[in-house]
Design a protein around this motif. Sequence first.
Motif, PDB file in Angstrom:
ATOM      1  N   ALA A  56      45.224  28.640  36.117  1.00  0.00           N
ATOM      2  CA  ALA A  56      46.550  28.027  36.131  1.00  0.00           C
ATOM      3  C   ALA A  56      46.920  27.460  37.494  1.00  0.00           C
ATOM      4  O   ALA A  56      47.602  26.434  37.586  1.00  0.00           O
ATOM      5  CB  ALA A  56      47.597  29.041  35.696  1.00  0.00           C
ATOM      6  N   THR A  57      46.501  28.132  38.574  1.00  0.00           N
ATOM      7  CA  THR A  57      46.933  27.717  39.911  1.00  0.00           C
ATOM      8  C   THR A  57      45.820  27.165  40.779  1.00  0.00           C
ATOM      9  O   THR A  57      46.106  26.495  41.772  1.00  0.00           O
ATOM     10  CB  THR A  57      47.571  28.903  40.656  1.00  0.00           C
ATOM     11  OG1 THR A  57      46.574  29.900  40.858  1.00  0.00           O
ATOM     12  CG2 THR A  57      48.756  29.453  39.904  1.00  0.00           C
ATOM     13  N   GLY A  58      44.590  27.492  40.461  1.00  0.00           N
ATOM     14  CA  GLY A  58      43.483  27.092  41.317  1.00  0.00           C
ATOM     15  C   GLY A  58      43.344  27.970  42.543  1.00  0.00           C
ATOM     16  O   GLY A  58      42.594  27.666  43.457  1.00  0.00           O
ATOM     17  N   LEU A  59      44.085  29.060  42.593  1.00  0.00           N
ATOM     18  CA  LEU A  59      44.059  29.980  43.723  1.00  0.00           C
ATOM     19  C   LEU A  59      43.461  31.315  43.308  1.00  0.00           C
ATOM     20  O   LEU A  59      43.480  31.680  42.144  1.00  0.00           O
ATOM     21  CB  LEU A  59      45.482  30.219  44.248  1.00  0.00           C
ATOM     22  CG  LEU A  59      46.258  28.986  44.694  1.00  0.00           C
ATOM     23  CD1 LEU A  59      47.703  29.374  44.984  1.00  0.00           C
ATOM     24  CD2 LEU A  59      45.613  28.374  45.913  1.00  0.00           C
ATOM     25  N   LEU A  86      53.302  42.274  39.120  1.00  0.00           N
ATOM     26  CA  LEU A  86      52.454  43.444  38.909  1.00  0.00           C
ATOM     27  C   LEU A  86      51.041  43.101  38.421  1.00  0.00           C
ATOM     28  O   LEU A  86      50.077  43.633  38.973  1.00  0.00           O
ATOM     29  CB  LEU A  86      53.128  44.425  37.946  1.00  0.00           C
ATOM     30  CG  LEU A  86      52.406  45.747  37.745  1.00  0.00           C
ATOM     31  CD1 LEU A  86      52.341  46.524  39.052  1.00  0.00           C
ATOM     32  CD2 LEU A  86      53.101  46.572  36.689  1.00  0.00           C
ATOM     33  N   PRO A  87      50.870  42.239  37.432  1.00  0.00           N
ATOM     34  CA  PRO A  87      49.491  41.945  37.013  1.00  0.00           C
ATOM     35  C   PRO A  87      48.639  41.381  38.152  1.00  0.00           C
ATOM     36  O   PRO A  87      47.487  41.755  38.313  1.00  0.00           O
ATOM     37  CB  PRO A  87      49.659  40.920  35.890  1.00  0.00           C
ATOM     38  CG  PRO A  87      51.038  41.128  35.391  1.00  0.00           C
ATOM     39  CD  PRO A  87      51.844  41.574  36.571  1.00  0.00           C
ATOM     40  N   GLY A  88      49.217  40.511  38.952  1.00  0.00           N
ATOM     41  CA  GLY A  88      48.476  39.951  40.078  1.00  0.00           C
ATOM     42  C   GLY A  88      48.210  40.961  41.169  1.00  0.00           C
ATOM     43  O   GLY A  88      47.131  40.991  41.763  1.00  0.00           O
ATOM     44  N   VAL A  89      49.202  41.812  41.443  1.00  0.00           N
ATOM     45  CA  VAL A  89      49.032  42.833  42.472  1.00  0.00           C
ATOM     46  C   VAL A  89      47.946  43.822  42.060  1.00  0.00           C
ATOM     47  O   VAL A  89      47.143  44.266  42.874  1.00  0.00           O
ATOM     48  CB  VAL A  89      50.375  43.554  42.747  1.00  0.00           C
ATOM     49  CG1 VAL A  89      50.184  44.769  43.628  1.00  0.00           C
ATOM     50  CG2 VAL A  89      51.360  42.594  43.395  1.00  0.00           C
ATOM     51  N   LEU A  90      47.887  44.145  40.766  1.00  0.00           N
ATOM     52  CA  LEU A  90      46.861  45.073  40.274  1.00  0.00           C
ATOM     53  C   LEU A  90      45.520  44.385  40.028  1.00  0.00           C
ATOM     54  O   LEU A  90      44.542  45.056  39.710  1.00  0.00           O
ATOM     55  CB  LEU A  90      47.335  45.738  38.979  1.00  0.00           C
ATOM     56  CG  LEU A  90      48.552  46.647  39.093  1.00  0.00           C
ATOM     57  CD1 LEU A  90      48.928  47.191  37.729  1.00  0.00           C
ATOM     58  CD2 LEU A  90      48.291  47.782  40.071  1.00  0.00           C
ATOM     59  N   LEU A 126      44.906  42.162  37.631  1.00  0.00           N
ATOM     60  CA  LEU A 126      44.699  41.875  36.209  1.00  0.00           C
ATOM     61  C   LEU A 126      44.917  40.388  35.956  1.00  0.00           C
ATOM     62  O   LEU A 126      45.733  39.749  36.596  1.00  0.00           O
ATOM     63  CB  LEU A 126      45.679  42.691  35.362  1.00  0.00           C
ATOM     64  CG  LEU A 126      45.642  44.198  35.580  1.00  0.00           C
ATOM     65  CD1 LEU A 126      46.772  44.859  34.826  1.00  0.00           C
ATOM     66  CD2 LEU A 126      44.308  44.765  35.179  1.00  0.00           C
ATOM     67  N   GLY A 127      44.228  39.842  35.029  1.00  0.00           N
ATOM     68  CA  GLY A 127      44.410  38.445  34.673  1.00  0.00           C
ATOM     69  C   GLY A 127      43.899  37.490  35.726  1.00  0.00           C
ATOM     70  O   GLY A 127      44.471  36.415  35.914  1.00  0.00           O
ATOM     71  N   ASP A 128      42.837  37.878  36.434  1.00  0.00           N
ATOM     72  CA  ASP A 128      42.307  37.030  37.500  1.00  0.00           C
ATOM     73  C   ASP A 128      41.939  35.641  36.996  1.00  0.00           C
ATOM     74  O   ASP A 128      42.246  34.636  37.616  1.00  0.00           O
ATOM     75  CB  ASP A 128      41.071  37.672  38.139  1.00  0.00           C
ATOM     76  CG  ASP A 128      41.424  38.901  38.955  1.00  0.00           C
ATOM     77  OD1 ASP A 128      42.620  39.075  39.243  1.00  0.00           O
ATOM     78  OD2 ASP A 128      40.511  39.662  39.294  1.00  0.00           O
ATOM     79  N   GLY A 129      41.272  35.569  35.855  1.00  0.00           N
ATOM     80  CA  GLY A 129      40.843  34.282  35.330  1.00  0.00           C
ATOM     81  C   GLY A 129      42.003  33.390  34.961  1.00  0.00           C
ATOM     82  O   GLY A 129      41.993  32.186  35.233  1.00  0.00           O
TER      83      GLY A 129
END
Length: 149
Positions: A112-115, A98-102, A104-107
């Motif tokens: 963490a992943t480089g993506l 959910l945070p990624g889909v919305l 949120l937490g882009d940075g």
Amino acid sequence: MGEFRRAYGAAPWHLLLLLGCFAVTGWIALRLAGEPTAGRMLLWFVGAAVAHDLVLFPAYASVDRALRGVLGRGGPPSALNHVRVPALGAGLLLLVYLPGVLGLGDGTYARATGLSPGAMVGRWLAVSAVLFAGSALLYVARRLSRRPR
């Protein structure tokens, strides 16, 4: 053995498995007791349980009841289960990501992943579409295999 089953209500292996689960749970609780974030984890767990019981369960029970009204109980294979299963998969994926889909937490995600997390919405929609399409194909195949010849 029969007397134990009557007194306990299940087979002896059930009791052993349950005792093993309690032992693992107790070990995890002892490990978390020393963690400085244990209180936050407990708060998150209780909050998730309350949110599920007061918000999510009534919501998906209402949707399921509406689907039963529209699709009916159906004969074999039930169309309702071919909607329930991919919806459950898509819903669980949405909750996990959910945070990624919305967005949120882009940075945090990028560090963490480089993506870039920008593609998460599209990927979640694509996986959900594949789940529903696969279920629809399975439903059609089952209906055709049960058709009288």
